[in-house]
Write an enzyme that holds these catalytic residues in place. Structure first.
Site, PDB file in Angstrom:
ATOM      1  N   LYS A   1      -1.812   5.387   8.494  1.00  0.00           N
ATOM      2  CA  LYS A   1      -1.005   5.393   7.257  1.00  0.00           C
ATOM      3  C   LYS A   1      -1.912   5.614   6.043  1.00  0.00           C
ATOM      4  O   LYS A   1      -1.637   6.455   5.190  1.00  0.00           O
ATOM      5  CB  LYS A   1      -0.260   4.059   7.123  1.00  0.00           C
TER       6      LYS A   1
ATOM      7  N   THR B   1       0.869  -1.178   0.000  1.00  0.00           N
ATOM      8  CA  THR B   1       0.000   0.000   0.000  1.00  0.00           C
ATOM      9  C   THR B   1       0.904   1.225   0.000  1.00  0.00           C
ATOM     10  O   THR B   1       1.644   1.448   0.966  1.00  0.00           O
ATOM     11  CB  THR B   1      -0.887   0.021   1.263  1.00  0.00           C
TER      12      THR B   1
ATOM     13  N   LYS C   1      -7.915   1.626  -3.006  1.00  0.00           N
ATOM     14  CA  LYS C   1      -7.606   1.233  -1.618  1.00  0.00           C
ATOM     15  C   LYS C   1      -7.731   2.427  -0.652  1.00  0.00           C
ATOM     16  O   LYS C   1      -8.373   2.323   0.398  1.00  0.00           O
ATOM     17  CB  LYS C   1      -6.182   0.660  -1.593  1.00  0.00           C
TER      18      LYS C   1
HETATM   19  P1  NAD Z   1       5.858  -5.671   7.283  1.00  0.00           P
HETATM   20  O1  NAD Z   1       6.626  -4.505   7.777  1.00  0.00           O
HETATM   21  O2  NAD Z   1       5.547  -6.804   8.194  1.00  0.00           O
HETATM   22  O3  NAD Z   1       6.622  -6.301   5.999  1.00  0.00           O
HETATM   23  C1  NAD Z   1       7.407  -5.586   5.091  1.00  0.00           C
HETATM   24  C2  NAD Z   1       8.643  -6.421   4.786  1.00  0.00           C
HETATM   25  O4  NAD Z   1       9.448  -5.774   3.796  1.00  0.00           O
HETATM   26  C3  NAD Z   1       9.539  -6.630   6.014  1.00  0.00           C
HETATM   27  O5  NAD Z   1       9.781  -8.013   6.198  1.00  0.00           O
HETATM   28  C4  NAD Z   1      10.825  -5.876   5.655  1.00  0.00           C
HETATM   29  O6  NAD Z   1      11.982  -6.468   6.200  1.00  0.00           O
HETATM   30  C5  NAD Z   1      10.799  -5.971   4.145  1.00  0.00           C
HETATM   31  N1  NAD Z   1      11.590  -4.946   3.475  1.00  0.00           N
HETATM   32  C6  NAD Z   1      11.688  -3.622   3.757  1.00  0.00           C
HETATM   33  N2  NAD Z   1      12.511  -3.013   2.885  1.00  0.00           N
HETATM   34  C7  NAD Z   1      12.963  -3.980   2.039  1.00  0.00           C
HETATM   35  C8  NAD Z   1      13.849  -3.988   0.939  1.00  0.00           C
HETATM   36  N3  NAD Z   1      14.461  -2.862   0.537  1.00  0.00           N
HETATM   37  N4  NAD Z   1      14.080  -5.156   0.308  1.00  0.00           N
HETATM   38  C9  NAD Z   1      13.468  -6.292   0.720  1.00  0.00           C
HETATM   39  N5  NAD Z   1      12.621  -6.365   1.766  1.00  0.00           N
HETATM   40  C10 NAD Z   1      12.376  -5.210   2.413  1.00  0.00           C
HETATM   41  O7  NAD Z   1       4.520  -5.072   6.642  1.00  0.00           O
HETATM   42  P2  NAD Z   1       3.181  -5.883   6.258  1.00  0.00           P
HETATM   43  O8  NAD Z   1       2.236  -5.822   7.382  1.00  0.00           O
HETATM   44  O9  NAD Z   1       3.574  -7.198   5.666  1.00  0.00           O
HETATM   45  O10 NAD Z   1       2.593  -4.896   5.144  1.00  0.00           O
HETATM   46  C11 NAD Z   1       3.146  -4.842   3.841  1.00  0.00           C
HETATM   47  C12 NAD Z   1       2.335  -3.873   3.022  1.00  0.00           C
HETATM   48  O11 NAD Z   1       0.975  -4.306   2.975  1.00  0.00           O
HETATM   49  C13 NAD Z   1       2.303  -2.447   3.585  1.00  0.00           C
HETATM   50  O12 NAD Z   1       2.356  -1.533   2.526  1.00  0.00           O
HETATM   51  C14 NAD Z   1       0.974  -2.390   4.322  1.00  0.00           C
HETATM   52  O13 NAD Z   1       0.443  -1.068   4.379  1.00  0.00           O
HETATM   53  C15 NAD Z   1       0.114  -3.273   3.451  1.00  0.00           C
HETATM   54  N6  NAD Z   1      -1.022  -3.909   4.142  1.00  0.00           N
HETATM   55  C16 NAD Z   1      -0.854  -4.485   5.362  1.00  0.00           C
HETATM   56  C17 NAD Z   1      -1.943  -5.068   6.006  1.00  0.00           C
HETATM   57  C18 NAD Z   1      -1.792  -5.709   7.367  1.00  0.00           C
HETATM   58  O14 NAD Z   1      -2.825  -5.983   7.992  1.00  0.00           O
HETATM   59  N7  NAD Z   1      -0.591  -5.974   7.840  1.00  0.00           N
HETATM   60  C19 NAD Z   1      -3.202  -5.073   5.383  1.00  0.00           C
HETATM   61  C20 NAD Z   1      -3.333  -4.530   4.113  1.00  0.00           C
HETATM   62  C21 NAD Z   1      -2.222  -3.945   3.499  1.00  0.00           C
END
Ligand code: NAD
Length: 299
Positions: free
Chosen positions: A246, A96, A171
């Site tokens: 966010k 997102t 979204k």
């Molecule tokens: P998270 O922080 O758990 O996961 C993100 C991952 O990306 C981490 O493991 C981090 O180490 C990795 N990362 C960061 N920079 C990186 C790079 N340069 N190269 C490789 N890996 C890298 O976040 P999440 O909860 O998994 O959410 C991911 C996305 O989905 C976000 O944009 C969030 O807004 C969206 N989202 C999350 C939810 C939820 O409920 N968690 C729901 C809908 C959407």
């Protein structure tokens, strides 16, 4: 069976990648925290040591990263996806992020002759684990059709929202409705309490009246009326207040860029900011009820 490079194995990415493996795809995963990618190996995935290795590993590259800056760096960096992906690869960003970044990265991908989609999700970690996510997808119709069977291994509802960036637009518009309507429902329950009207009575009336909405009937912020809602388990998430903030900020950023009047969206973003500043970011977003019902606005 497709070969897929998957970058970003966090709370969402890890179960999404595991579902792709379960569906028979060959997944090569990378995360800057090595242990997160390695966890996929036990589920049958492969581990890449770098972004270039993951990007070059498949006919499809999927990213699930925290926010716009990470997406820009992973795609546009000197050692990024656009430099290392296979010719003809389909790129799908499920993070997102802000609409502008989604459009900038999609344009750079098109210039480098890659098909690209923005495909943010709703449904949270539970939906990611159950492969029941909703995907809102922006990008060319042919690319959407190419992606559909892959997305179907991770989600249940897959909607083509139009051109590049429109998945992100769908979204943030949806979540702005949710943030505003949750606050409205909380205010109504708080007022009802002051007026001596029982929460269950207000629920029974509004659930069948013109005040009916998802925040009330599926996710009631007051304990009692909807047993499955986070209010009945101490506001354990669910969808955290930090995530809602966010998305409301992204909506305000987009509203500013397009001069769209969103006064309630702005108010909702401010209220969630105050709530998160109180230290409530990791609670479910419906816990803002606690904040709004207290006279001094403290949780
Ligand atoms: P998270 O922080 O758990 O996961 C993100 C991952 O990306 C981490 O493991 C981090 O180490 C990795 N990362 C960061 N920079 C990186 C790079 N340069 N190269 C490789 N890996 C890298 O976040 P999440 O909860 O998994 O959410 C991911 C996305 O989905 C976000 O944009 C969030 O807004 C969206 N989202 C999350 C939810 C939820 O409920 N968690 C729901 C809908 C959407």
């Amino acid at each position: 069976m497709a070969t897929i490079g998957f970058i970003g194995l966090g709370n969402m990415g890890a179960p999404m990648a595991a579902n792709l493996v379960k569906a028979g795809h060959r997944v090569t995963a990378f995360d800057i925290v090595a242990a997160k990618a390695e966890a996929l190996a036990s589920a049958g995935g492969r581990v890449a040591a770098t972004v270039p290795e993951a990007a070059a590993s498949g006919e499809i590259v999927i990213t699930m990263l925290p926010a716009g800056p990470e997406v820009r760096s992973v795609y546009l960096g000197d050692d990024g996806v656009l430099v290392h992906a296979r010719p003809g690869a389909l790129l799908i960003d499920c993070s997102t992020i802000d609409v502008e970044t989604a459009r900038v990265v999609a344009a750079a991908a098109a210039e480098a002759r890659f098909e690209m989609l923005d495909a943010p999700v709703s449904g949270g970690v539970t939906g990611a684990e159950a492969a029941s996510l909703t995907f809102m997808v922006g990008g060319p119709a042919e690319s959407f059709e190419r992606a559909r069977p892959i997305l179907a291994a991770m989600g249940r509802t897959i909607v083509h929202a139009g051109a590049a960036g429109n998945g992100q637009a769908a979204k943030i518009c949806n979540n702005m409705i949710l943030g505003v309507s949750m606050i409205a429902v909380c205010e109504a329950f708080s007022l009802a309490e002051r007026l001596g009207l029982a929460a269950q009575t207000l629920f029974d009336v509004s659930a069948k009246s013109s005040g009916q909405c998802w925040a009330l009937t599926s996710y009631c912020p007051v304990p009692g009326p909807v047993p499955a809602s986070p209010a009945n388990r101490g506001y354990a998430p669910g969808f955290t207040a930090a995530m809602m903030l966010k998305d409301l900020r992204l909506a305000q950023q987009a509203a500013g860029a397009t001069a769209a009047p969103t006064p309630l969206g702005a108010a909702a973003a401010n209220l969630f900011q105050l709530f998160v500043d109180e230290g409530a970011g990791s609670l479910d977003f419906s816990a803002i009820y606690r904040f709004l019902r207290k006279p001094e606005g403290k949780i």
